[in-house]
Design an enzyme around this catalytic site. Structure first.
Site: not given
Length: 275
Positions: A165, A169
């Site tokens: 993640y 991002k």
């Protein structure tokens, strides 16, 4: 007059939580909104909410990671509303593990939804935006368009258990700054909002039975241990997590005319949290 009157906005992941709040915020400011959710029911429900407010909306539901989704999504804005002014890449979820337990499937899934999907949507929007911008320039008009990519403090500072993640991002910030440079000539402001703790179903306290969500047939665990939520809240200078509406307000800042000379920036909506 509403500041986004006549604008056409695309918002991914807008059937629930932060995305829903963004779609409603933009609609209240006059934008016509193309809504998206993985599941048809919440996506269609937000369309109904917008119409009940007197606004205009349409739904293109399904996974943003599916092949062909980006063309369908951008095409809906053009076909139904005749324009394309705002793109908010918000869809996503977390699928956490420490790196020694993380599978290739987990890592790729986070890249697909948080990075590849926004890339495909922007690529699909490139030619319509170029055509609109050229026509406006020939007419002597300066019309600004907006892209807001949703990142996270995990993308800025990392977070244990979120190698996939956080990587996705962080990469999205790189995409944001690149598109700022590529699309400046088309008068497109491309910015990024990085959220801290926002209170949604993904960050709900874990109770005796941890809840899951269904993502493309996978049961993904959601929620945060209560003691971790309390610790995070103590670290936030404003003393609490944010609401979806407050998160939407941060996105709206980059959609409004007041941001016409701001591009390539990352704003943290985290209640003052600096890791």
């Amino acid at each position: 007059m509403a500041k986004l009157q006549g604008k056409v906005a695309l918002v991914t992941g807008s059937g629930r939580g932060i995305g829903r709040a963004i779609a409603l915020k933009l609609a209240r400011e006059g934008a016509r909104v193309v809504v998206n959710d993985l599941d048809a029911e919440p996506g269609n429900a937000v369309v109904a909410e917008i119409k009940a407010l007197g606004g205009a909306a349409a739904a293109v539901n399904g996974s943003v990671a599916e092949a062909g989704f980006a063309d369908r999504f951008v095409g809906a804005a053009l076909d139904k509303f005749g324009g394309l002014d705002i793109i908010v890449n918000n869809a996503g979820y977390t699928w956490d593990s420490t790196i020694q337990k993380m599978t290739d499937e987990q890592f790729q899934a986070m890249l697909d939804v948080h990075l590849v999907a926004p890339f495909r949507i922007l690529r699909a929007a490139a030619e319509p935006i170029r055509v609109f911008a050229r026509k406006e320039a020939e007419e002597g008009r300066e019309v600004f368009r907006k892209v807001v990519n949703i990142s996270s403090i995990a993308g800025l500072y990392g977070n244990a258990g979120q190698a996939s993640y956080s990587s996705a991002k962080a990469s999205l910030i790189g995409l944001t700054r690149t598109m700022c440079k590529e699309w400046g000539r088309y008068k497109v402001n491309v910015n990024c909002v990085a959220f801290g703790l926002i209170n949604t179903r993904l960050t709900q306290p874990i109770e005796a039975q941890q809840k899951t969500i269904d993502v493309a047939g996978r049961d993904i665990k959601v929620g945060v241990q209560p003691h971790m939520l309390e610790a995070m809240s103590r670290m936030i200078p404003l003393g609490r997590g944010g609401t979806p509406e407050e998160a939407a307000d941060a996105v709206y800042l980059f959609c409004s005319p007041e941001s016409n000379y701001i591009s390539g920036q990352v704003v943290v909506a985290g209640g003052g949290l600096i890791v």
